[in-house]
Design a protein around this motif. Structure first.
Motif, short mmCIF file in Angstrom:
data_model
loop_
_atom_site.label_atom_id
_atom_site.label_comp_id
_atom_site.label_asym_id
_atom_site.label_seq_id
_atom_site.Cartn_x
_atom_site.Cartn_y
_atom_site.Cartn_z
N GLN A 56 7.16 6.69 -10.44
CA GLN A 56 6.40 6.82 -9.19
C GLN A 56 5.55 5.58 -9.02
OE1 GLN A 56 6.40 9.35 -6.80
NE2 GLN A 56 5.11 7.92 -5.64
N MET A 57 5.75 4.91 -7.92
CA MET A 57 5.05 3.65 -7.67
C MET A 57 4.17 3.80 -6.44
SD MET A 57 8.12 0.93 -8.48
CE MET A 57 8.97 1.27 -6.95
N ASN A 58 2.87 3.74 -6.65
CA ASN A 58 1.90 3.85 -5.56
C ASN A 58 1.16 2.54 -5.37
OD1 ASN A 58 2.59 6.61 -5.35
ND2 ASN A 58 1.00 7.19 -6.82
N SER A 59 0.50 2.42 -4.25
CA SER A 59 -0.30 1.22 -3.94
C SER A 59 0.50 -0.05 -4.20
CB SER A 59 -1.58 1.22 -4.79
OG SER A 59 -2.35 2.38 -4.54
N LEU A 60 1.69 -0.06 -3.69
CA LEU A 60 2.59 -1.19 -3.96
C LEU A 60 2.05 -2.48 -3.36
CD1 LEU A 60 5.96 0.68 -3.53
CD2 LEU A 60 5.31 -0.66 -5.53
N ARG A 63 -1.34 2.47 -11.08
CA ARG A 63 -0.58 2.56 -9.83
C ARG A 63 0.79 3.22 -10.04
NH1 ARG A 63 1.12 -1.95 -7.42
NH2 ARG A 63 1.23 -3.19 -9.35
N PHE A 64 1.39 2.99 -11.20
CA PHE A 64 2.72 3.53 -11.50
C PHE A 64 2.60 4.66 -12.51
CE2 PHE A 64 5.46 -0.53 -10.61
CZ PHE A 64 4.85 -0.65 -9.37
N THR A 65 3.49 5.63 -12.39
CA THR A 65 3.54 6.74 -13.35
C THR A 65 4.99 7.00 -13.72
OG1 THR A 65 1.59 7.76 -12.36
CG2 THR A 65 2.95 9.13 -13.79
N ARG A 103 9.49 6.24 -5.13
CA ARG A 103 9.80 6.86 -6.41
C ARG A 103 11.21 6.46 -6.81
NH1 ARG A 103 10.24 13.19 -8.25
NH2 ARG A 103 12.18 13.04 -7.06
N GLY A 134 0.79 -1.21 0.00
CA GLY A 134 0.00 0.00 0.00
C GLY A 134 0.83 1.27 0.00
N GLY A 135 2.10 1.13 0.24
CA GLY A 135 2.98 2.28 0.29
C GLY A 135 3.45 2.73 -1.08
N SER A 136 4.35 3.71 -1.07
CA SER A 136 4.83 4.31 -2.32
C SER A 136 6.35 4.44 -2.31
CB SER A 136 4.23 5.71 -2.51
OG SER A 136 2.83 5.66 -2.61
#
Length: 123
Positions: free
Chosen positions: A82-86, A67-69, A19, A15-17
């Motif tokens: 950028q990686m979110n909701s890992l 989830r990723f940008t 970059r 759930g973490g992020s």
């Protein structure tokens, strides 16, 4: 000749992020398409996300869409992921790669590769 240095990996809870950064030296990165790849233990390397030299065109693997940008700052010679909701399944060594062949195909040969940065997502 381009040298790439990937950084930003680490240990994060689900759930973490994080970059990731891919810093280029030796040449201006704005001439190159850049891709992020990952390889988990016992698995083949897979293309995660790619971006054209202009930054206009991007690609995402289905597993990371939403989830990723991926982005780039050519003035800083850097491409970011950028990686979110890992998720635990995102655990892998992440590599960035660059190539002067600037096409809308992500999973293809790249001439230059960084050393990789480890991302570990705990459940």
């Amino acid at each position: 000749q381009v040298q790439l240095q990937a950084s930003g990996g680490g240990l994060v809870q689900a759930g973490g992020s994080l970059r990731l950064s891919c810093l280029a030296s030796g040449s201006a990165l704005d001439r190159y398409a850049v891709g992020w790849f990952r390889q988990a233990p016992g698995k083949e390397r897979e293309a995660v996300s790619c971006i054209r030299s202009s930054g206009v065109s991007t690609y995402y693997a289905d597993s990371v869409k939403g989830r990723f940008t991926i982005s780039r700052d050519n003035a800083k010679n850097t491409v970011y992921l950028q990686m979110n909701s890992l998720k635990p399944e995102d655990t892998a060594v992440y590599y960035c790669a660059a190539d002067s062949v600037d096409i809308d195909v992500c999973d293809r040969p790249y001439r230059y590769w960084g050393q990789g940065t480890l991302v570990t997502v705990s459940s």
